[in-house]
Design a protein around this motif. Structure first.
Motif, mmCIF file in Angstrom:
data_model
loop_
_atom_site.group_PDB
_atom_site.id
_atom_site.type_symbol
_atom_site.label_atom_id
_atom_site.label_comp_id
_atom_site.label_asym_id
_atom_site.label_seq_id
_atom_site.Cartn_x
_atom_site.Cartn_y
_atom_site.Cartn_z
ATOM 1 N N GLN A 100 -9.422 -11.682 28.991
ATOM 2 C CA GLN A 100 -10.165 -12.727 28.283
ATOM 3 C C GLN A 100 -11.626 -12.740 28.732
ATOM 4 O O GLN A 100 -12.549 -12.786 27.905
ATOM 5 N N ILE A 101 -11.829 -12.687 30.042
ATOM 6 C CA ILE A 101 -13.181 -12.734 30.602
ATOM 7 C C ILE A 101 -13.979 -11.508 30.166
ATOM 8 O O ILE A 101 -15.112 -11.615 29.685
ATOM 9 N N GLU A 102 -13.385 -10.334 30.334
ATOM 10 C CA GLU A 102 -14.100 -9.098 30.023
ATOM 11 C C GLU A 102 -14.356 -8.952 28.527
ATOM 12 O O GLU A 102 -15.431 -8.489 28.123
ATOM 13 N N ALA A 103 -13.411 -9.369 27.701
ATOM 14 C CA ALA A 103 -13.630 -9.317 26.247
ATOM 15 C C ALA A 103 -14.773 -10.246 25.847
ATOM 16 O O ALA A 103 -15.629 -9.874 25.034
ATOM 17 N N ALA A 104 -14.808 -11.435 26.420
ATOM 18 C CA ALA A 104 -15.882 -12.383 26.100
ATOM 19 C C ALA A 104 -17.238 -11.831 26.543
ATOM 20 O O ALA A 104 -18.235 -11.945 25.817
ATOM 21 N N ALA A 106 -18.059 -8.630 26.877
ATOM 22 C CA ALA A 106 -18.395 -7.514 25.980
ATOM 23 C C ALA A 106 -18.880 -8.044 24.640
ATOM 24 O O ALA A 106 -19.847 -7.526 24.072
ATOM 25 N N TYR A 107 -18.242 -9.085 24.157
ATOM 26 C CA TYR A 107 -18.638 -9.693 22.882
ATOM 27 C C TYR A 107 -20.058 -10.248 22.981
ATOM 28 O O TYR A 107 -20.879 -10.045 22.087
ATOM 29 N N MET A 108 -20.354 -10.933 24.084
ATOM 30 C CA MET A 108 -21.684 -11.514 24.275
ATOM 31 C C MET A 108 -22.764 -10.431 24.417
ATOM 32 O O MET A 108 -23.914 -10.654 24.062
ATOM 33 N N LEU A 109 -22.380 -9.254 24.911
ATOM 34 C CA LEU A 109 -23.320 -8.140 25.027
ATOM 35 C C LEU A 109 -23.377 -7.317 23.745
ATOM 36 O O LEU A 109 -24.062 -6.301 23.686
ATOM 37 N N ASP A 110 -22.638 -7.764 22.738
ATOM 38 C CA ASP A 110 -22.608 -7.108 21.423
ATOM 39 C C ASP A 110 -22.116 -5.662 21.497
ATOM 40 O O ASP A 110 -22.593 -4.789 20.783
ATOM 41 N N LEU A 111 -21.154 -5.415 22.381
ATOM 42 C CA LEU A 111 -20.557 -4.086 22.478
ATOM 43 C C LEU A 111 -19.475 -3.931 21.417
ATOM 44 O O LEU A 111 -18.723 -4.876 21.166
ATOM 45 N N PRO A 112 -19.376 -2.767 20.787
ATOM 46 C CA PRO A 112 -18.256 -2.538 19.874
ATOM 47 C C PRO A 112 -16.936 -2.722 20.625
ATOM 48 O O PRO A 112 -16.749 -2.158 21.708
ATOM 49 N N LEU A 113 -16.054 -3.534 20.057
ATOM 50 C CA LEU A 113 -14.781 -3.870 20.698
ATOM 51 C C LEU A 113 -13.617 -3.222 19.972
ATOM 52 O O LEU A 113 -13.538 -3.253 18.747
ATOM 53 N N LEU A 114 -12.690 -2.668 20.753
ATOM 54 C CA LEU A 114 -11.403 -2.211 20.249
ATOM 55 C C LEU A 114 -10.363 -2.987 21.035
ATOM 56 O O LEU A 114 -10.252 -2.823 22.255
ATOM 57 N N ILE A 115 -9.651 -3.882 20.351
ATOM 58 C CA ILE A 115 -8.709 -4.775 21.016
ATOM 59 C C ILE A 115 -7.290 -4.341 20.668
ATOM 60 O O ILE A 115 -6.904 -4.316 19.498
ATOM 61 N N ILE A 116 -6.529 -4.002 21.708
ATOM 62 C CA ILE A 116 -5.162 -3.512 21.544
ATOM 63 C C ILE A 116 -4.260 -4.329 22.461
ATOM 64 O O ILE A 116 -4.531 -4.453 23.653
ATOM 65 N N GLY A 124 -6.094 -16.530 23.112
ATOM 66 C CA GLY A 124 -7.487 -16.163 23.331
ATOM 67 C C GLY A 124 -7.921 -14.984 22.497
ATOM 68 O O GLY A 124 -7.761 -14.958 21.282
ATOM 69 N N ILE A 125 -8.441 -13.966 23.149
ATOM 70 C CA ILE A 125 -8.981 -12.790 22.472
ATOM 71 C C ILE A 125 -7.924 -12.078 21.635
ATOM 72 O O ILE A 125 -8.237 -11.352 20.703
ATOM 73 N N VAL A 130 -10.359 -14.582 16.194
ATOM 74 C CA VAL A 130 -11.237 -15.004 17.286
ATOM 75 C C VAL A 130 -12.540 -14.208 17.250
ATOM 76 O O VAL A 130 -13.613 -14.745 17.466
ATOM 77 N N THR A 131 -12.432 -12.916 16.984
ATOM 78 C CA THR A 131 -13.623 -12.085 16.781
ATOM 79 C C THR A 131 -13.539 -11.549 15.356
ATOM 80 O O THR A 131 -12.576 -11.792 14.648
ATOM 81 N N SER A 132 -14.516 -10.785 14.966
ATOM 82 C CA SER A 132 -14.491 -10.190 13.629
ATOM 83 C C SER A 132 -13.634 -8.922 13.595
ATOM 84 O O SER A 132 -13.541 -8.274 12.569
ATOM 85 N N LYS A 133 -12.996 -8.594 14.707
ATOM 86 C CA LYS A 133 -12.214 -7.357 14.807
ATOM 87 C C LYS A 133 -10.721 -7.630 14.667
ATOM 88 O O LYS A 133 -10.217 -8.658 15.080
ATOM 89 N N TYR A 134 -10.046 -6.656 14.090
ATOM 90 C CA TYR A 134 -8.592 -6.699 13.951
ATOM 91 C C TYR A 134 -7.966 -6.515 15.324
ATOM 92 O O TYR A 134 -8.487 -5.788 16.167
ATOM 93 N N ILE A 135 -6.858 -7.182 15.565
ATOM 94 C CA ILE A 135 -6.133 -7.058 16.828
ATOM 95 C C ILE A 135 -4.977 -6.086 16.591
ATOM 96 O O ILE A 135 -4.078 -6.371 15.805
#
Length: 168
Positions: A100-104, A106-116, A124-125, A130-135
């Motif tokens: 949760q902490i690391e995803a938040a 990364a999101y705040m740093l505008d890094l491309p996220l791949l959530i699996i 949470g994440i 929660v984000t614009s990305k598919y889980i």
């Protein structure tokens, strides 16, 4: 493509044998694309506090992968006790709070996220929307999901975002 891309990998430090095999397989796939995974306590060690170290490493990265392995199994429990939304939980799985902490971060740093996430992980994440990305949800102890289109197409999109981010 030129050079090596640093990617922050959010995952538990302690993994089962099957989870270790999955992380190794992911590492192999990414290494072929010149991606170096960075994780506190696994590839990077520091004298800083965890939050500061994570931030410093993420600032050197052009993307992040959040791997939600089950870290806590709740056989029976109560969610939101003594509220109008109280509910009984049975066989509930929870990932490491560091996801949760690391995803938040990364999101705040505008890094491309791949959530699996592993089957059954929620919160949470890992909640849709929660984000614009598919889980993406798979049985993370099995490696077969790494070769199916439901993973490969989103992975390739994410990889394209990483390349674009690194060229800025």
């Amino acid at each position: 493509m030129s050079g090596e891309y640093n990617i922050f990998l959010s995952r538990p430090t302690d993994l089962s044998e099957e989870e270790t095999e999955t992380v190794n397989k992911i590492s192999e796939i990414l290494k072929c694309r010149e991606i170096k995974l960075r994780t506190i306590g696994v590839t990077d060690f520091t004298n800083e506090t965890p939050m500061k170290a994570i931030k410093e490493i993420m600032e050197q990265c052009t993307g992040a992968i959040i791997l939600g392995f089950t870290q806590i199994k709740v056989e029976r429990g109560i969610k939101k006790p003594e509220t109008k939304k109280e509910m009984t939980l049975e066989c509930y799985n929870i990932a490491t709070p560091w996801n949760q902490i690391e995803a938040a971060m990364a999101y705040m740093l505008d890094l491309p996220l791949l959530i699996i996430k592993d089957n059954g992980i929620d919160g949470g994440i890992f909640d849709p929307g929660v984000t614009s990305k598919y889980i993406h949800e798979f049985d993370l102890k099995e490696q077969g999901w790494l070769e199916i289109e439901q993973f490969l197409q989103p992975f390739n999109e994410w990889y394209g975002d990483v390349i674009r981010k690194s060229s800025k």
